[in-house]
Design a protein around this motif. Structure first.
Motif, PDB file in Angstrom:
ATOM      1  N   VAL A  39       0.832  -1.198   0.000  1.00  0.00           N
ATOM      2  CA  VAL A  39       0.000   0.000   0.000  1.00  0.00           C
ATOM      3  C   VAL A  39       0.875   1.259   0.000  1.00  0.00           C
ATOM      4  N   ASP A  40       2.084   1.146   0.535  1.00  0.00           N
ATOM      5  CA  ASP A  40       3.014   2.280   0.485  1.00  0.00           C
ATOM      6  C   ASP A  40       3.429   2.567  -0.958  1.00  0.00           C
ATOM      7  N   ASP A  41       3.619   1.510  -1.743  1.00  0.00           N
ATOM      8  CA  ASP A  41       3.915   1.702  -3.172  1.00  0.00           C
ATOM      9  C   ASP A  41       2.761   2.422  -3.853  1.00  0.00           C
ATOM     10  N   ALA A  42       1.538   2.015  -3.516  1.00  0.00           N
ATOM     11  CA  ALA A  42       0.360   2.656  -4.102  1.00  0.00           C
ATOM     12  C   ALA A  42       0.264   4.116  -3.678  1.00  0.00           C
ATOM     13  N   TYR A  92     -19.395  -0.207   7.723  1.00  0.00           N
ATOM     14  CA  TYR A  92     -18.795   0.632   6.680  1.00  0.00           C
ATOM     15  C   TYR A  92     -18.894   2.116   7.048  1.00  0.00           C
ATOM     16  N   LEU A  93     -20.051   2.514   7.558  1.00  0.00           N
ATOM     17  CA  LEU A  93     -20.256   3.921   7.898  1.00  0.00           C
ATOM     18  C   LEU A  93     -19.525   4.324   9.184  1.00  0.00           C
ATOM     19  N   ALA A 138     -12.026   1.934   2.323  1.00  0.00           N
ATOM     20  CA  ALA A 138     -10.876   1.127   2.712  1.00  0.00           C
ATOM     21  C   ALA A 138      -9.928   1.948   3.588  1.00  0.00           C
ATOM     22  N   THR A 139      -9.549   1.393   4.719  1.00  0.00           N
ATOM     23  CA  THR A 139      -8.717   2.127   5.672  1.00  0.00           C
ATOM     24  C   THR A 139      -7.368   2.503   5.079  1.00  0.00           C
ATOM     25  N   TRP A 140      -6.797   1.623   4.258  1.00  0.00           N
ATOM     26  CA  TRP A 140      -5.454   1.894   3.736  1.00  0.00           C
ATOM     27  C   TRP A 140      -5.437   3.141   2.855  1.00  0.00           C
ATOM     28  N   ILE A 141      -6.562   3.425   2.176  1.00  0.00           N
ATOM     29  CA  ILE A 141      -6.614   4.606   1.308  1.00  0.00           C
ATOM     30  C   ILE A 141      -6.586   5.875   2.167  1.00  0.00           C
ATOM     31  N   ALA A 142      -7.413   5.919   3.194  1.00  0.00           N
ATOM     32  CA  ALA A 142      -7.425   7.085   4.077  1.00  0.00           C
ATOM     33  C   ALA A 142      -6.067   7.268   4.750  1.00  0.00           C
ATOM     34  N   ASP A 143      -5.441   6.162   5.140  1.00  0.00           N
ATOM     35  CA  ASP A 143      -4.116   6.229   5.775  1.00  0.00           C
ATOM     36  C   ASP A 143      -3.073   6.808   4.826  1.00  0.00           C
ATOM     37  N   GLN A 144      -3.115   6.386   3.556  1.00  0.00           N
ATOM     38  CA  GLN A 144      -2.139   6.887   2.586  1.00  0.00           C
ATOM     39  C   GLN A 144      -2.371   8.359   2.264  1.00  0.00           C
ATOM     40  N   PHE A 164      -0.038  13.406   2.158  1.00  0.00           N
ATOM     41  CA  PHE A 164      -0.388  14.815   2.005  1.00  0.00           C
ATOM     42  C   PHE A 164      -0.610  15.557   3.320  1.00  0.00           C
ATOM     43  N   GLY A 165      -0.701  14.823   4.427  1.00  0.00           N
ATOM     44  CA  GLY A 165      -0.847  15.451   5.727  1.00  0.00           C
ATOM     45  C   GLY A 165      -2.059  16.360   5.824  1.00  0.00           C
ATOM     46  N   SER A 166      -1.845  17.536   6.412  1.00  0.00           N
ATOM     47  CA  SER A 166      -2.943  18.474   6.641  1.00  0.00           C
ATOM     48  C   SER A 166      -3.433  19.141   5.359  1.00  0.00           C
ATOM     49  N   GLN A 167      -2.720  18.928   4.244  1.00  0.00           N
ATOM     50  CA  GLN A 167      -3.165  19.507   2.977  1.00  0.00           C
ATOM     51  C   GLN A 167      -4.367  18.761   2.399  1.00  0.00           C
ATOM     52  N   ALA A 168      -4.660  17.570   2.935  1.00  0.00           N
ATOM     53  CA  ALA A 168      -5.675  16.724   2.305  1.00  0.00           C
ATOM     54  C   ALA A 168      -6.869  16.474   3.218  1.00  0.00           C
ATOM     55  N   SER A 169      -8.021  16.313   2.604  1.00  0.00           N
ATOM     56  CA  SER A 169      -9.209  15.786   3.265  1.00  0.00           C
ATOM     57  C   SER A 169      -9.657  14.571   2.456  1.00  0.00           C
ATOM     58  N   TYR A 170     -10.381  13.659   3.111  1.00  0.00           N
ATOM     59  CA  TYR A 170     -10.796  12.437   2.413  1.00  0.00           C
ATOM     60  C   TYR A 170     -12.296  12.235   2.572  1.00  0.00           C
ATOM     61  N   LEU A 171     -12.963  12.021   1.461  1.00  0.00           N
ATOM     62  CA  LEU A 171     -14.413  11.854   1.430  1.00  0.00           C
ATOM     63  C   LEU A 171     -14.766  10.490   0.843  1.00  0.00           C
TER      64      LEU A 171
END
Length: 264
Positions: free
Chosen positions: A148-151, A262-263, A177-183, A188-195
């Motif tokens: 997932v780090d490669d991804a 999931y929610l 998927a948890t790995w996507i939010a983690d990556q 991107f740190g604080s620059q990113a939000s995930y929906l």
């Protein structure tokens, strides 16, 4: 003007003026592009026929393989070396990443009937994309069978190529998927939000609706979808709670529990 040439190992490049752009073991950049395009989509052994059919050019398999693998190595080197540029960059980007499992068949090398020695494996291919807000031409990258780090690195590579800078805001969209939010957070740190995207949530809600509102699925779904669009996901979860299946029910037969998990 003569196009840049690909030089095979041990072969010197000499000027030439042939319209196709081929000389002793050398190929013009447009021809390299064609061979690499075909070589990436088909087995190398099938490419000569494709070249002959579409362009009337005869080319040995060895050259096609050498050119394709050379460009593949260069692409891999570029994506591994990409880093976050210290520039302002674009104002906002939309980024996405997802994966799917692909079947891979290998054959054991010991003696005997090879038809009985085929082994099925599954590897995950992960596709990433990024584009500046308002731009309809995304930048793509992909990994196959890696971590997932490669991804995550491939997603960063897309963002850098699309104009990521130190002031760019990242809007990540994808499934739960948890790995996507983690990556997203790692790259991107604080620059990113995930929906979590609407489509994936509705897939789970559709399954739950058959239990929660067996006689009025459509209206129940309409209410929950409106709540989701207003970020009122806690109300959706509240409506699921009375219908949660017991722990003794297997996951494949517990759509409400799956949606609730999931929610939450």
């Amino acid at each position: 003007m003569i196009e840049p040439l690909f030089r095979c190992p041990g072969q010197q490049i000499r000027p030439f003026s042939h319209s196709v752009g081929i000389s002793a073991r050398c190929c013009s950049l447009p021809l390299q592009r064609v061979m690499t395009d075909f070589g990436a989509d088909h087995a190398f052994g099938k490419v000569p026929k494709k070249l002959q059919e579409h362009y009337g050019i005869e080319m040995p398999v060895s050259t096609i393989r050498t050119v394709t693998e050379n460009h593949g190595q260069q692409m891999n080197s570029q994506r591994e070396s990409s880093t976050l540029p210290v520039v302002t960059g674009c104002q906002q980007q939309i980024v996405e990443i997802d994966g799917c499992m692909l079947p891979i068949v290998t054959t054991r090398t010991d003696k005997g009937d090879k038809r009985k020695k085929k082994i099925l494996h599954w590897k995950e291919a992960r596709l990433a994309l990024a584009h500046e807000e308002g731009n309809i031409t995304p930048k793509f990258d992909a990994t196959f069978g890696g971590s997932v780090d490669d991804a995550g690195h491939s997603l960063l590579n897309c963002a850098v190529t699309a104009g990521l800078g130190i002031n760019t805001q990242i809007h990540g969209v994808g499934d739960g998927a948890t790995w996507i939010a983690d990556q997203m957070k790692k790259r991107f740190g604080s620059q990113a939000s995930y929906l979590v995207d609407f489509y994936h949530v509705c897939e789970y809600l559709g399954g739950a609706s058959k239990i929660c509102a067996a006689n009025d699925e459509k209206n129940w779904m309409d209410v929950q979808e409106k709540r989701l669009k207003n970020n009122e996901h806690s109300l959706v979860i509240h409506d699921l709670n009375p219908f949660l299946e017991g722990d003794e029910i297997e996951n494949s037969k517990a759509p409400v529990r799956s949606c609730h998990r999931y929610l939450t």
